[in-house]
Design an enzyme around this catalytic site. Structure first.
Site, PDB file in Angstrom:
ATOM      1  N   GLY A   1      39.776  46.846  39.636  1.00  0.00           N
ATOM      2  CA  GLY A   1      41.069  46.166  39.738  1.00  0.00           C
ATOM      3  C   GLY A   1      42.161  46.945  39.038  1.00  0.00           C
TER       4      GLY A   1
ATOM      5  N   VAL B   1      47.023  61.430  30.212  1.00  0.00           N
ATOM      6  CA  VAL B   1      45.824  62.261  30.432  1.00  0.00           C
ATOM      7  C   VAL B   1      46.250  63.606  31.021  1.00  0.00           C
ATOM      8  CG1 VAL B   1      43.775  62.501  31.927  1.00  0.00           C
ATOM      9  CG2 VAL B   1      44.185  60.352  30.702  1.00  0.00           C
TER      10      VAL B   1
ATOM     11  N   ARG C   1      37.198  49.752  45.401  1.00  0.00           N
ATOM     12  CA  ARG C   1      35.820  49.421  45.048  1.00  0.00           C
ATOM     13  C   ARG C   1      34.961  50.121  46.086  1.00  0.00           C
ATOM     14  NH1 ARG C   1      38.429  44.549  42.881  1.00  0.00           N
ATOM     15  NH2 ARG C   1      37.802  44.568  40.704  1.00  0.00           N
TER      16      ARG C   1
ATOM     17  N   ASP D   1      34.426  47.431  33.301  1.00  0.00           N
ATOM     18  CA  ASP D   1      33.015  47.703  32.995  1.00  0.00           C
ATOM     19  C   ASP D   1      32.222  48.197  34.206  1.00  0.00           C
ATOM     20  OD1 ASP D   1      33.146  45.225  34.147  1.00  0.00           O
ATOM     21  OD2 ASP D   1      31.805  44.244  32.729  1.00  0.00           O
TER      22      ASP D   1
ATOM     23  N   SER E   1      33.334  50.152  36.567  1.00  0.00           N
ATOM     24  CA  SER E   1      33.669  51.577  36.711  1.00  0.00           C
ATOM     25  C   SER E   1      32.925  52.416  35.668  1.00  0.00           C
ATOM     26  CB  SER E   1      35.174  51.783  36.546  1.00  0.00           C
ATOM     27  OG  SER E   1      35.863  50.993  37.486  1.00  0.00           O
TER      28      SER E   1
ATOM     29  N   THR F   1      42.069  46.861  32.337  1.00  0.00           N
ATOM     30  CA  THR F   1      41.828  45.587  33.018  1.00  0.00           C
ATOM     31  C   THR F   1      42.670  44.514  32.334  1.00  0.00           C
ATOM     32  OG1 THR F   1      40.232  43.767  33.258  1.00  0.00           O
ATOM     33  CG2 THR F   1      39.639  45.471  31.704  1.00  0.00           C
TER      34      THR F   1
ATOM     35  N   ASP G   1      41.921  41.554  31.929  1.00  0.00           N
ATOM     36  CA  ASP G   1      41.082  40.518  31.303  1.00  0.00           C
ATOM     37  C   ASP G   1      40.888  40.707  29.801  1.00  0.00           C
ATOM     38  OD1 ASP G   1      40.744  39.395  33.771  1.00  0.00           O
ATOM     39  OD2 ASP G   1      38.772  40.294  34.135  1.00  0.00           O
TER      40      ASP G   1
ATOM     41  N   ASP H   1      38.407  42.093  28.277  1.00  0.00           N
ATOM     42  CA  ASP H   1      37.059  41.573  28.031  1.00  0.00           C
ATOM     43  C   ASP H   1      36.036  42.662  27.730  1.00  0.00           C
ATOM     44  OD1 ASP H   1      37.105  42.723  30.531  1.00  0.00           O
ATOM     45  OD2 ASP H   1      35.965  41.144  31.519  1.00  0.00           O
TER      46      ASP H   1
ATOM     47  N   GLY I   1      40.636  35.639  35.594  1.00  0.00           N
ATOM     48  CA  GLY I   1      39.593  35.763  34.561  1.00  0.00           C
ATOM     49  C   GLY I   1      38.313  35.115  35.054  1.00  0.00           C
ATOM     50  N   ARG I   2      37.504  35.920  35.813  1.00  0.00           N
ATOM     51  CA  ARG I   2      36.290  35.348  36.402  1.00  0.00           C
ATOM     52  C   ARG I   2      35.267  34.969  35.335  1.00  0.00           C
ATOM     53  NH1 ARG I   2      35.484  39.898  40.722  1.00  0.00           N
ATOM     54  NH2 ARG I   2      36.330  40.872  38.898  1.00  0.00           N
TER      55      ARG I   2
ATOM     56  N   GLU J   1      40.099  31.123  36.004  1.00  0.00           N
ATOM     57  CA  GLU J   1      39.489  30.941  37.328  1.00  0.00           C
ATOM     58  C   GLU J   1      37.978  30.800  37.254  1.00  0.00           C
ATOM     59  OE1 GLU J   1      40.000  34.252  40.068  1.00  0.00           O
ATOM     60  OE2 GLU J   1      40.011  35.669  38.410  1.00  0.00           O
TER      61      GLU J   1
ATOM     62  N   ARG K   1      49.807  18.538  40.273  1.00  0.00           N
ATOM     63  CA  ARG K   1      50.126  19.710  41.100  1.00  0.00           C
ATOM     64  C   ARG K   1      49.304  20.909  40.632  1.00  0.00           C
ATOM     65  NH1 ARG K   1      54.543  18.262  44.688  1.00  0.00           N
ATOM     66  NH2 ARG K   1      54.291  16.017  44.434  1.00  0.00           N
TER      67      ARG K   1
ATOM     68  N   HIS L   1      47.912  37.239  42.241  1.00  0.00           N
ATOM     69  CA  HIS L   1      48.062  38.678  41.994  1.00  0.00           C
ATOM     70  C   HIS L   1      49.356  39.092  41.328  1.00  0.00           C
ATOM     71  CE1 HIS L   1      44.476  38.782  44.428  1.00  0.00           C
ATOM     72  NE2 HIS L   1      44.280  39.988  43.938  1.00  0.00           N
TER      73      HIS L   1
HETATM   74  P1  ATP Z   1      37.570  44.990  37.073  1.00  0.00           P
HETATM   75  O1  ATP Z   1      37.327  44.620  35.628  1.00  0.00           O
HETATM   76  O2  ATP Z   1      38.996  44.962  37.431  1.00  0.00           O
HETATM   77  O3  ATP Z   1      36.693  44.261  38.042  1.00  0.00           O
HETATM   78  P2  ATP Z   1      35.719  47.156  37.270  1.00  0.00           P
HETATM   79  O4  ATP Z   1      35.794  48.581  36.894  1.00  0.00           O
HETATM   80  O5  ATP Z   1      34.741  46.300  36.507  1.00  0.00           O
HETATM   81  O6  ATP Z   1      37.178  46.558  37.200  1.00  0.00           O
HETATM   82  P3  ATP Z   1      34.074  46.934  39.664  1.00  0.00           P
HETATM   83  O7  ATP Z   1      34.478  46.545  41.044  1.00  0.00           O
HETATM   84  O8  ATP Z   1      33.064  46.103  38.976  1.00  0.00           O
HETATM   85  O9  ATP Z   1      35.443  47.039  38.842  1.00  0.00           O
HETATM   86  O10 ATP Z   1      33.525  48.444  39.687  1.00  0.00           O
HETATM   87  C1  ATP Z   1      34.291  49.483  40.275  1.00  0.00           C
HETATM   88  C2  ATP Z   1      33.386  50.409  41.045  1.00  0.00           C
HETATM   89  O11 ATP Z   1      32.447  51.026  40.140  1.00  0.00           O
HETATM   90  C3  ATP Z   1      32.510  49.744  42.100  1.00  0.00           C
HETATM   91  O12 ATP Z   1      33.185  49.532  43.311  1.00  0.00           O
HETATM   92  C4  ATP Z   1      31.406  50.787  42.278  1.00  0.00           C
HETATM   93  O13 ATP Z   1      31.823  51.824  43.130  1.00  0.00           O
HETATM   94  C5  ATP Z   1      31.246  51.335  40.858  1.00  0.00           C
HETATM   95  N1  ATP Z   1      30.098  50.668  40.207  1.00  0.00           N
HETATM   96  C6  ATP Z   1      30.071  49.469  39.597  1.00  0.00           C
HETATM   97  N2  ATP Z   1      28.822  49.168  39.164  1.00  0.00           N
HETATM   98  C7  ATP Z   1      28.030  50.209  39.536  1.00  0.00           C
HETATM   99  C8  ATP Z   1      26.631  50.517  39.405  1.00  0.00           C
HETATM  100  N3  ATP Z   1      25.780  49.676  38.807  1.00  0.00           N
HETATM  101  N4  ATP Z   1      26.192  51.695  39.909  1.00  0.00           N
HETATM  102  C9  ATP Z   1      27.036  52.550  40.502  1.00  0.00           C
HETATM  103  N5  ATP Z   1      28.356  52.316  40.670  1.00  0.00           N
HETATM  104  C10 ATP Z   1      28.849  51.177  40.198  1.00  0.00           C
END
Ligand code: ATP
Length: 339
Positions: free
Chosen positions: A27, A39, A88, A119, A121, A142, A144, A146, A187-188, A239, A263, A269
């Protein structure tokens, strides 16, 4: 697991860091651009070449790369979203997908990568770095807030201020009409955004996944409202609260308290967008520079965090497996003040 590009003696042969990749994943959150800028410029200042990987892991698999010069990241510090786009990728979860991604990095001579995301990613980066000799350093992005090991994730402060601004406006109309608003916040699994925005807006009730059984406080508020003829108020709902989303809770309340004008407002978003606050920009900048310093220091598989304003290195396996605890004292404060 053995890395796949070992020398014939079996030991990892590391070449000097020359070119890094940077990408955003999962996200999006406001301040990601500020991190990309920091960076890129910190790397260039250290004579490293920089490649932007577009669309997260999917772009890595497809070799969707752009070379970044200093001028390519000018004018983005104050912009929400991410200039590198995000995605994703289901394919990256497969061994074949990660093999393709590694081949693309190798073809582009990328030695190390900065991943800006949550997490999921970092889990992807950890899995890939265990299979291949490629270093990843993470920057938590993120809304969140978290992640374990950091007080702060990029985007949280902006999202918090967005929610507060929106709820202040909802409060005006709630008071005028004598309505109870159930405001759903993102916030899932994490309720920090709902909790802190609820405190900042003086919400009557806050429902978050970390505080199970808090439905009682809603019941008390509604019953008290009936008695005192106070019929306006704000109920903040994360949420992911176990009682269901704001729509479901509001539906139940309409049945149990048919006289109340109930209400729902789902902020959605808008919480992800907008120009980052000064705090998000400063922290994204500090973390971006720290990520490059860590890579130059031969660090790998760590997340850059902030602990009491100081930069810390948190191993990916801790950052993704341990839970971030929330300050439940804030919930106690909220209850104390809602007399
Ligand atoms: P957010 O907190 O906004 O959800 P996020 O980084 O946790 O961000 P995810 O959709 O959970 O978002 O993960 C992003 C991408 O990381 C996934 O679409 C996938 O490509 C990769 N990924 C996540 N978990 C794994 C895993 N166990 N193995 C390999 N790739 C992963």
């Amino acid at each position: 697991m053995a890395t796949k590009n070992m020398s014939s003696e079996g030991s990892i042969k590391r070449k000097k860091l020359q070119k890094i990749g940077v990408f955003t994943s999962g996200g999006d959150s406001p301040g990601m651009n500020a991190a990309i800028r920091a960076v890129t410029r910190a790397a260039l200042a250290n004579k490293l070449k920089v490649v932007g990987i577009r669309r997260g892991y999917q772009g890595m698999i497809e070799g969707d790369f752009i070379n970044l010069k200093s001028s390519d990241v000018s004018g983005i510090l104050q912009l929400g979203g991410t200039m590198l786009k995000t995605a994703r990728s289901a394919e990256f979860r497969t061994a074949e997908g990660r093999e393709k991604a590694f081949q693309q990095l190798k073809k582009a001579d990328i030695d190390a990568v900065v991943v800006i995301g949550g997490d999921g990613s970092f889990t992807g980066a950890l899995v890939m770095s265990q299979e291949y000799d490629i270093s990843f350093v993470g920057i938590p992005g993120t809304i969140d807030n978290d992640m374990y090991g950091t007080d702060y994730t990029i985007g949280y402060d902006t999202a918090l201020n967005t929610v507060v601004e929106a709820v202040d406006k909802i409060k005006d109309t709630a008071r005028s009409h004598g309505r109870i608003f159930f405001v759903e916040v993102m916030g899932r699994e994490a309720g920090l955004l709902a909790l802190t925005s609820g405190i900042a807006c003086g919400a009557e009730v806050i429902l978050i996944p970390e505080a199970k059984g808090d439905f009682n406080s809603l019941k008390k508020f509604l019953d008290k409202g009936y008695r005192n003829k106070e019929t306006s108020g704000i109920v903040m709902v994360a949420e992911g609260d176990e009682a269901g989303g704001a729509l479901k809770i509001a539906e139940d309340v309409r049945k149990s308290h048919p006289d109340l004008d109930v209400r729902v407002s789902i902020l959605g978003h808008i919480q992800r967008g907008g120009s980052p606050t000064a705090k998000d920009r400063v922290n994204a900048t500090k973390m971006g520079v720290a990520a490059i310093e860590a890579l130059l220091d031969d660090q790998k598989s760590i997340m850059i965090g902030l602990d009491n304003e100081k930069i810390v290195h948190v191993p990916f396996n801790k950052a993704v497996k341990l839970n971030h605890t929330i300050d439940t004292n804030l919930l106690d404060i909220q209850k104390l003040l809602n007399i």
